[in-house]
Design an enzyme around this catalytic site. Structure first.
Site, PDB file in Angstrom:
ATOM      1  N   ARG A   1     -36.703 -70.094 -11.460  1.00 49.61           N
ATOM      2  CA  ARG A   1     -36.544 -71.515 -11.848  1.00 49.61           C
ATOM      3  C   ARG A   1     -35.999 -72.367 -10.698  1.00 49.61           C
ATOM      4  NH1 ARG A   1     -37.194 -71.208 -17.560  1.00 49.61           N
ATOM      5  NH2 ARG A   1     -36.435 -69.226 -18.335  1.00 49.61           N
TER       6      ARG A   1
ATOM      7  N   HIS B   1     -42.391 -74.858 -12.321  1.00 46.70           N
ATOM      8  CA  HIS B   1     -42.161 -73.834 -11.304  1.00 46.70           C
ATOM      9  C   HIS B   1     -43.424 -73.318 -10.647  1.00 46.70           C
ATOM     10  CE1 HIS B   1     -38.283 -74.204 -13.084  1.00 46.70           C
ATOM     11  NE2 HIS B   1     -38.683 -73.729 -14.261  1.00 46.70           N
TER      12      HIS B   1
ATOM     13  N   LEU C   1     -33.383 -80.398 -19.292  1.00 47.49           N
ATOM     14  CA  LEU C   1     -32.198 -80.307 -20.151  1.00 47.49           C
ATOM     15  C   LEU C   1     -31.145 -79.428 -19.478  1.00 47.49           C
ATOM     16  CD1 LEU C   1     -34.141 -79.736 -23.465  1.00 47.49           C
ATOM     17  CD2 LEU C   1     -32.571 -81.643 -23.084  1.00 47.49           C
ATOM     18  N   SER C   2     -31.598 -78.261 -19.012  1.00 47.43           N
ATOM     19  CA  SER C   2     -30.687 -77.330 -18.348  1.00 47.43           C
ATOM     20  C   SER C   2     -30.682 -77.637 -16.849  1.00 47.43           C
ATOM     21  CB  SER C   2     -31.169 -75.893 -18.571  1.00 47.43           C
ATOM     22  OG  SER C   2     -32.414 -75.672 -17.921  1.00 47.43           O
TER      23      SER C   2
ATOM     24  N   ARG D   1     -35.193 -72.342 -29.478  1.00 48.17           N
ATOM     25  CA  ARG D   1     -34.887 -71.810 -28.147  1.00 48.17           C
ATOM     26  C   ARG D   1     -33.398 -71.521 -28.016  1.00 48.17           C
ATOM     27  NH1 ARG D   1     -38.584 -74.537 -23.563  1.00 48.17           N
ATOM     28  NH2 ARG D   1     -37.951 -72.630 -22.480  1.00 48.17           N
TER      29      ARG D   1
ATOM     30  N   ASN E   1     -40.535 -83.950 -18.271  1.00 48.82           N
ATOM     31  CA  ASN E   1     -40.006 -82.579 -18.259  1.00 48.82           C
ATOM     32  C   ASN E   1     -41.206 -81.627 -18.290  1.00 48.82           C
ATOM     33  OD1 ASN E   1     -38.844 -80.106 -18.587  1.00 48.82           O
ATOM     34  ND2 ASN E   1     -37.402 -80.748 -20.198  1.00 48.82           N
TER      35      ASN E   1
ATOM     36  N   PRO F   1     -44.577 -77.307 -22.096  1.00 50.88           N
ATOM     37  CA  PRO F   1     -44.654 -76.225 -23.079  1.00 50.88           C
ATOM     38  C   PRO F   1     -43.305 -75.756 -23.639  1.00 50.88           C
ATOM     39  CG  PRO F   1     -45.222 -75.448 -20.880  1.00 50.88           C
ATOM     40  CD  PRO F   1     -45.169 -76.937 -20.811  1.00 50.88           C
TER      41      PRO F   1
ATOM     42  N   ASP G   1     -50.204 -82.146  -8.294  1.00 53.25           N
ATOM     43  CA  ASP G   1     -51.207 -83.043  -7.718  1.00 53.25           C
ATOM     44  C   ASP G   1     -51.392 -84.290  -8.589  1.00 53.25           C
ATOM     45  OD1 ASP G   1     -51.555 -81.361  -5.588  1.00 53.25           O
ATOM     46  OD2 ASP G   1     -53.461 -80.518  -6.278  1.00 53.25           O
TER      47      ASP G   1
HETATM   48  C1  DQA Z   1     -36.593 -76.811 -18.656  1.00 49.98           C
HETATM   49  C2  DQA Z   1     -36.259 -75.738 -17.624  1.00 49.98           C
HETATM   50  C3  DQA Z   1     -37.450 -74.838 -17.359  1.00 49.98           C
HETATM   51  O1  DQA Z   1     -37.118 -73.826 -16.413  1.00 49.98           O
HETATM   52  C4  DQA Z   1     -37.905 -74.170 -18.650  1.00 49.98           C
HETATM   53  O2  DQA Z   1     -39.065 -73.398 -18.406  1.00 49.98           O
HETATM   54  C5  DQA Z   1     -38.075 -75.104 -19.768  1.00 49.98           C
HETATM   55  C6  DQA Z   1     -37.157 -76.213 -19.933  1.00 49.98           C
HETATM   56  C7  DQA Z   1     -35.363 -77.652 -19.040  1.00 49.98           C
HETATM   57  O3  DQA Z   1     -35.552 -78.701 -19.641  1.00 49.98           O
HETATM   58  O4  DQA Z   1     -34.231 -77.247 -18.775  1.00 49.98           O
HETATM   59  O5  DQA Z   1     -38.957 -74.909 -20.621  1.00 49.98           O
HETATM   60  O6  DQA Z   1     -37.548 -77.691 -18.078  1.00 49.98           O
END
Ligand code: DQA
Length: 146
Positions: free
Chosen positions: A110, A79, A100-101, A17, A73, A9, A86
């Site tokens: 997170r 989380h 990405l982060s 973002r 991803n 999502p 599953d």
């Molecule tokens: C994310 C990190 C997640 O915590 C966040 O909810 C995202 C992006 C990332 O790619 O860094 O939507 O998965």
């Protein structure tokens, strides 16, 4: 070899973002990057994104049936979605969790990934390069089980 890049999502709206966290990129940039990197690695990459947990689980089921390796991803589902965990546990080919982060350097909620424990490995914190590294890992693991 066919490889899927699945995205959860809000990643479809990356351009809207927080750029200080996700970089100055759009989802199209992400898609193009994955397809081009895949081509360099000899992979046939298909990129999908959905905001729906149900849709993502259906893709994971299909990937399991077809033994397709995945760079995944799960975004915020990472989380808390035991349903996605599953489904990942049932995959039959390698699956790399990608971010990405670096979620571990961000808010405490997170710091938990319910997916990591059933993924082949996890890569985060390198922006688009996280996807490139995941694809490289999948190319190296080609033909191996999860
Ligand atoms: C994310 C990190 C997640 O915590 C966040 O909810 C995202 C992006 C990332 O790619 O860094 O939507 O998965």
């Amino acid at each position: 070899m066919k490889v899927w890049v699945l995205n959860g999502p809000n990643l479809g709206r990356l351009d809207l973002r927080d750029h200080s966290i996700y970089g100055d990129i759009s989802f199209k940039d992400l898609t193009d990057f994955c397809i081009n990197t895949g081509r360099e690695l000899g992979l046939e990459v298909e990129v999908y994104q959905s905001d729906s947990e149900t849709q993502i689980i259906h893709w994971l089921h299909e990937a399991s049936d077809k033994k397709i390796p995945i760079a995944f991803n799960p975004a915020a589902f990472t989380h808390y979605s035991y349903a996605i965990r599953d489904a990942v546990a049932m995959l039959q080919a390698p699956v790399i969790e990608v971010h990405l982060s670096n979620p571990l350097s961000r808010e405490e909620f997170r710091h938990t990934s319910v997916v990591s424990g059933v993924a082949t490995g996890t890569i985060g914190g390198f922006g688009l390069m996280s996807y490139g590294l995941a694809l490289r890992a999948l190319a190296t693991l080609a033909g191996k089980g999860k």
